[in-house]
Design a protein around this motif. Structure first.
Motif, PDB file in Angstrom:
ATOM      1  N   PRO A  27       0.794  -1.170  -0.028  1.00 29.19           N
ATOM      2  CA  PRO A  27       0.171  -0.035   0.051  1.00 29.19           C
ATOM      3  C   PRO A  27       1.013   1.198   0.021  1.00 29.19           C
ATOM      4  CG  PRO A  27      -0.071  -0.973   1.953  1.00 29.19           C
ATOM      5  CD  PRO A  27       0.744  -2.004   1.101  1.00 29.19           C
ATOM      6  N   ASP A  28       2.113   0.948   0.337  1.00 31.49           N
ATOM      7  CA  ASP A  28       2.935   2.283   0.293  1.00 31.49           C
ATOM      8  C   ASP A  28       3.389   2.759  -1.310  1.00 31.49           C
ATOM      9  OD1 ASP A  28       3.603   3.287   3.106  1.00 31.49           O
ATOM     10  OD2 ASP A  28       3.570   1.325   3.147  1.00 31.49           O
ATOM     11  N   ILE A  29       2.928   1.947  -2.264  1.00 28.26           N
ATOM     12  CA  ILE A  29       3.495   2.274  -3.326  1.00 28.26           C
ATOM     13  C   ILE A  29       2.119   3.150  -3.868  1.00 28.26           C
ATOM     14  CG2 ILE A  29       3.808   1.403  -5.905  1.00 28.26           C
ATOM     15  CD1 ILE A  29       6.198   0.635  -3.803  1.00 28.26           C
ATOM     16  N   ASP A  30       2.277   4.348  -4.413  1.00 28.00           N
ATOM     17  CA  ASP A  30       1.433   5.189  -4.849  1.00 28.00           C
ATOM     18  C   ASP A  30       0.918   5.053  -6.237  1.00 28.00           C
ATOM     19  OD1 ASP A  30       1.219   7.061  -2.631  1.00 28.00           O
ATOM     20  OD2 ASP A  30       3.244   7.178  -3.094  1.00 28.00           O
ATOM     21  N   LEU A  31       1.914   4.638  -7.003  1.00 32.60           N
ATOM     22  CA  LEU A  31       1.564   4.352  -8.478  1.00 32.60           C
ATOM     23  C   LEU A  31       2.213   3.241  -9.405  1.00 32.60           C
ATOM     24  CD1 LEU A  31       2.122   8.139  -9.520  1.00 32.60           C
ATOM     25  CD2 LEU A  31      -0.070   7.066  -9.494  1.00 32.60           C
ATOM     26  N   TYR A  32       1.745   2.799 -10.287  1.00 31.92           N
ATOM     27  CA  TYR A  32       2.275   1.624 -11.062  1.00 31.92           C
ATOM     28  C   TYR A  32       2.269   2.180 -12.496  1.00 31.92           C
ATOM     29  CZ  TYR A  32       1.427  -1.050  -6.819  1.00 31.92           C
ATOM     30  OH  TYR A  32       1.332  -1.446  -5.633  1.00 31.92           O
ATOM     31  N   GLY A  33       3.657   2.408 -12.958  1.00 33.28           N
ATOM     32  CA  GLY A  33       3.967   3.102 -14.263  1.00 33.28           C
ATOM     33  C   GLY A  33       4.153   1.947 -15.235  1.00 33.28           C
ATOM     34  N   PRO A  34       3.788   2.124 -16.609  1.00 34.81           N
ATOM     35  CA  PRO A  34       4.276   1.347 -17.573  1.00 34.81           C
ATOM     36  C   PRO A  34       5.394   1.852 -18.368  1.00 34.81           C
ATOM     37  CG  PRO A  34       2.360   2.720 -18.460  1.00 34.81           C
ATOM     38  CD  PRO A  34       2.748   3.236 -16.924  1.00 34.81           C
ATOM     39  N   ASP A  35       6.401   0.773 -18.749  1.00 30.58           N
ATOM     40  CA  ASP A  35       7.555   1.168 -19.544  1.00 30.58           C
ATOM     41  C   ASP A  35       7.219   0.692 -20.908  1.00 30.58           C
ATOM     42  OD1 ASP A  35       8.835   1.814 -17.132  1.00 30.58           O
ATOM     43  OD2 ASP A  35       9.978   0.035 -17.288  1.00 30.58           O
ATOM     44  N   ILE A  36       6.889   1.783 -21.703  1.00 28.76           N
ATOM     45  CA  ILE A  36       6.140   1.761 -23.018  1.00 28.76           C
ATOM     46  C   ILE A  36       7.325   1.743 -24.277  1.00 28.76           C
ATOM     47  CG2 ILE A  36       4.205   2.071 -24.588  1.00 28.76           C
ATOM     48  CD1 ILE A  36       3.212   3.925 -22.343  1.00 28.76           C
ATOM     49  N   TYR A  37       7.498   0.492 -24.642  1.00 30.62           N
ATOM     50  CA  TYR A  37       8.681   0.368 -25.660  1.00 30.62           C
ATOM     51  C   TYR A  37       7.840  -0.253 -26.992  1.00 30.62           C
ATOM     52  CZ  TYR A  37      12.403   1.263 -22.424  1.00 30.62           C
ATOM     53  OH  TYR A  37      12.901   1.856 -21.482  1.00 30.62           O
ATOM     54  N   SER A  38       6.381  -0.514 -26.931  1.00 31.35           N
ATOM     55  CA  SER A  38       5.622  -1.264 -27.471  1.00 31.35           C
ATOM     56  C   SER A  38       5.205  -0.562 -28.576  1.00 31.35           C
ATOM     57  CB  SER A  38       4.761  -1.929 -26.778  1.00 31.35           C
ATOM     58  OG  SER A  38       3.582  -1.824 -27.481  1.00 31.35           O
ATOM     59  N   PRO A  39       4.641  -1.002 -29.809  1.00 32.59           N
ATOM     60  CA  PRO A  39       4.023   0.158 -30.716  1.00 32.59           C
ATOM     61  C   PRO A  39       2.723   0.387 -30.224  1.00 32.59           C
ATOM     62  CG  PRO A  39       4.399  -2.205 -31.705  1.00 32.59           C
ATOM     63  CD  PRO A  39       5.218  -2.194 -30.427  1.00 32.59           C
ATOM     64  N   PHE A  40       2.193  -0.289 -29.312  1.00 31.34           N
ATOM     65  CA  PHE A  40       0.912  -0.097 -29.017  1.00 31.34           C
ATOM     66  C   PHE A  40       0.901   0.759 -27.790  1.00 31.34           C
ATOM     67  CE2 PHE A  40       1.053  -4.457 -30.382  1.00 31.34           C
ATOM     68  CZ  PHE A  40       0.657  -4.296 -31.627  1.00 31.34           C
ATOM     69  N   TYR A  41       1.221   2.094 -28.057  1.00 36.30           N
ATOM     70  CA  TYR A  41       1.480   3.326 -26.993  1.00 36.30           C
ATOM     71  C   TYR A  41       0.022   3.616 -26.485  1.00 36.30           C
ATOM     72  CZ  TYR A  41       3.162   7.242 -24.656  1.00 36.30           C
ATOM     73  OH  TYR A  41       3.359   8.414 -23.942  1.00 36.30           O
ATOM     74  N   LYS A  42      -0.835   3.797 -27.294  1.00 40.77           N
ATOM     75  CA  LYS A  42      -2.031   4.371 -26.981  1.00 40.77           C
ATOM     76  C   LYS A  42      -2.926   3.124 -25.983  1.00 40.77           C
ATOM     77  CE  LYS A  42      -3.545   5.796 -30.721  1.00 40.77           C
ATOM     78  NZ  LYS A  42      -4.385   6.762 -31.969  1.00 40.77           N
ATOM     79  N   GLU A  43      -2.639   1.988 -26.311  1.00 41.74           N
ATOM     80  CA  GLU A  43      -3.594   0.744 -25.449  1.00 41.74           C
ATOM     81  C   GLU A  43      -2.913   0.763 -24.280  1.00 41.74           C
ATOM     82  OE1 GLU A  43      -2.672   0.641 -28.629  1.00 41.74           O
ATOM     83  OE2 GLU A  43      -4.466  -0.094 -29.649  1.00 41.74           O
ATOM     84  N   VAL A  44      -1.588   0.704 -24.141  1.00 41.46           N
ATOM     85  CA  VAL A  44      -0.782   0.826 -22.972  1.00 41.46           C
ATOM     86  C   VAL A  44      -1.111   1.864 -22.065  1.00 41.46           C
ATOM     87  CG1 VAL A  44       1.411   0.319 -21.671  1.00 41.46           C
ATOM     88  CG2 VAL A  44       0.834  -0.859 -23.708  1.00 41.46           C
ATOM     89  N   SER A  45      -0.796   3.127 -22.514  1.00 40.65           N
ATOM     90  CA  SER A  45      -1.159   4.295 -21.703  1.00 40.65           C
ATOM     91  C   SER A  45      -2.582   4.280 -21.347  1.00 40.65           C
ATOM     92  CB  SER A  45      -0.639   5.573 -22.252  1.00 40.65           C
ATOM     93  OG  SER A  45      -1.145   5.468 -23.500  1.00 40.65           O
ATOM     94  N   GLY A  46      -3.469   4.115 -21.982  1.00 43.20           N
ATOM     95  CA  GLY A  46      -4.781   4.056 -21.620  1.00 43.20           C
ATOM     96  C   GLY A  46      -5.110   2.862 -20.549  1.00 43.20           C
ATOM     97  N   ASP A  47      -4.508   1.817 -20.731  1.00 49.60           N
ATOM     98  CA  ASP A  47      -4.754   0.704 -19.682  1.00 49.60           C
ATOM     99  C   ASP A  47      -4.525   1.522 -18.436  1.00 49.60           C
ATOM    100  OD1 ASP A  47      -5.621  -1.581 -20.897  1.00 49.60           O
ATOM    101  OD2 ASP A  47      -3.872  -2.519 -20.497  1.00 49.60           O
TER     102      ASP A  47
END
Ligand code: DGJ
Length: 514
Positions: free
Chosen positions: A277-297
């Motif tokens: 619970p002390d982790i505020d956020l989980y962020g994606p490392d986006i190297y994939s061509p599906f940038y919009k899908e991953v950021s949207g998720d």
């Protein structure tokens, strides 16, 4: 003394507050090895970053350097990089390369690497994976202690909050295997699921009977989140900086083992949130061509925070899109220290041979321009987001997109072809052109600000409407330190298409009706 950095949630719009003011992180992450040599930082990192003009950089703290002998701590590198950042007038996010970096234990100190009491995970074939098992309590305790020392030291050394956030570990999850099969893991997997998991999901039985095909991934998420949760909690108790974790995110329907198993992907956030619970956020490392899908998720799962993404000619288009679409807290291309020299993040030779400098810094300068624009427009973007007056776009493979408003339609086509194109469909003149990206801000009933790269925006009345609209004024806008400044009036030939070439540009159009 200013309040510590924190995350403020304003009706679902999450903002990082630094010195009690909203702070949008536009920077980048340094190559993995840059921060291990302060002289290298002076010679090869800061000169490029000065040209980029970011406001915050992500750089590792290496456990192996910080605790060379068990219980003996050396904060020279940490202090050095902080004082360099202060001199440069930028903030830092420190990445704790502790027990796990990309699922492996490459940054644990040598004394731990050589001691078999710190046991490793095993694959399904029984062979060891070079990664400490989360079931090794002694290792988790050692990481916890080191991370606590780091946080305690930061609290003392950094009263001005040069360091604004911490990343705990790096891309956790076991690679190439559905789960850990070492003896301790095997015993836990064969036992009844722990009560806490039974409560969380309202199920009972063994991991396999309770979770079926998800058993391995949930098991790893549980084991890793408990370990990282303890580490984060201990550090945060010393010094309460916001904390996040990064994770491999591709946007393809892949399973545990094909992706690092147990890492904090949205499908296991429920487990991570419960046990870390002390982790505020989980962020994606986006190297994939599906940038919009991953950021949207990830934007759907928690506030968007992108600690890593590919660094290339498309980074600037992605920056404009991401801030406008999601009010991301952080936008940070990886290998940023190479970017101003035209070195791509994958250029291994360049990463290991500092004598190699690239020839084309255009991508970095383009990103610098996007950052300047975003800093100027960020307040307005945030207001417009609340009112539904921002329309963001980014090209993946599609030729364009449209936004249907009550009284207008915005048609966006991609390409750098400018007015030479046909019917507002410019296409790519230059194969090296970046992908199209940007946003439209509605500034009034009949006034729109268009900001983008390699795109063409046509604005028309709603389909079926009998209103006729005409351009009252179309203005090229320049981004200056004091805000936007009107430049040429775009009339005559320049009025026919609102086309933006392969460089960030801003235009404002006002219509009148008859
Ligand atoms: C993702 C990792 O988190 C980074 O540290 C770095 O290794 C990049 N991959 C390299 O592409």
């Amino acid at each position: 003394m200013n309040r510590l950095p924190y995350l403020k949630n304003d009706d679902g719009q999450v903002t990082l507050m630094v010195d009690d003011k909203p702070f949008l992180i536009l920077g980048g992450e340094l190559h993995n090895s840059s921060g291990s040599d302060l002289q290298y930082m002076e010679e090869h990192v800061w000169p490029g970053l000065r040209k980029l003009g970011g406001n915050c950089y992500l750089t590792p703290v290496y456990w192996e350097c910080m605790e060379p002998e068990e219980g003996v701590y050396d904060f020279n590198l940490v202090e050095g990089v902080i004082s360099q950042a202060r001199r440069e007038g930028v903030r830092l996010i420190l990445l704790w390369f502790g027990l796990w970096k990309n699922g492996a234990s490459q940054y644990v100190p040598a004394w731990m690497k050589k001691d078999p009491e710190y046991f490793y995970m095993c694959g399904v074939d029984g062979r060891m994976v070079e990664s400490v098992s989360p079931f090794c309590k002694k290792a988790v305790e050692a990481d916890k202690k080191a991370f606590t020392e780091l946080m305690r030291h930061l609290k003392e050394y950094d009263p001005e909050h040069t360091v604004i956030m911490m990343q705990v570990e790096n891309e956790t999850g076991i690679w190439g295997q559905p789960r850990d099969y070492c003896t301790a893991a095997q015993e836990a997997f064969e036992a009844e699921i722990p009560e806490e998991m039974a409560e969380l999901y309202g199920v009972a039985g063994t991991w396999e009977t309770a979770f079926g095909q998800d058993a391995c991934e949930y098991f790893m998420a549980w084991a890793l989140s408990k370990a990282v949760g303890e580490i984060a909690a201990a550090g945060r108790k010393e010094y309460d900086l916001p904390m996040f974790m990064n994770c491999v995110a591709i946007g393809l329907p892949l399973r545990a083992g094909q992706l690092p198993s147990g890492g904090p992907l949205p499908r296991v956030h429920k487990i991570w949130r419960r046990f870390a619970p002390d982790i505020d956020l989980y962020g994606p490392d986006i190297y994939s061509p599906f940038y919009k899908e991953v950021s949207g998720d990830f934007a759907g799962a928690n506030a968007l925070f992108i600690p890593e993404l590919s660094q290339d000619k498309n980074s600037a288009s992605k920056a404009l899109y991401t801030v406008a679409a999601y009010n991301t807290i952080c936008f940070s291309p990886f290998g940023i220290d190479g970017m101003m020299n035209g070195i791509s993040e994958n250029d291994l030779l360049a990463q290991t041979n500092s004598d190699i400098s690239g020839t084309d810094e255009k991508n970095g300068l383009m990103l610098a321009e996007a950052y300047r624009i975003l800093h100027i427009l960020w307040e307005e973007i945030r207001m417009a987001q609340k009112e539904g007056n921002v329309f963001a776009f980014l090209q993946q493979t599609e030729p364009g997109t449209e936004f249907v408003l009550d009284d207008y339609i915005l048609n966006v086509t991609y390409g750098d072809g400018g007015m030479r194109g046909h019917m507002g469909q410019p296409g790519h003149r230059d194969p090296e052109s970046p992908i199209g990206g940007g946003f439209v801000l509605r500034r009034g009933k009949d006034r729109f600000l268009i900001c983008g790269i390699a795109c063409n925006v046509q604005i028309s009345p709603a389909q079926g409407s009998r209103d006729q609209i005409f351009i009252l004024e179309k203005r090229e806008m320049e981004c200056t330190e004091n805000g936007l400044r009107p430049r040429r009036i775009l009339n005559g030939d320049e009025r026919n298409f609102t086309a933006v070439g392969a460089w960030p540009a801003i235009q404002e159009i006002t219509f009148y009706r008859r």
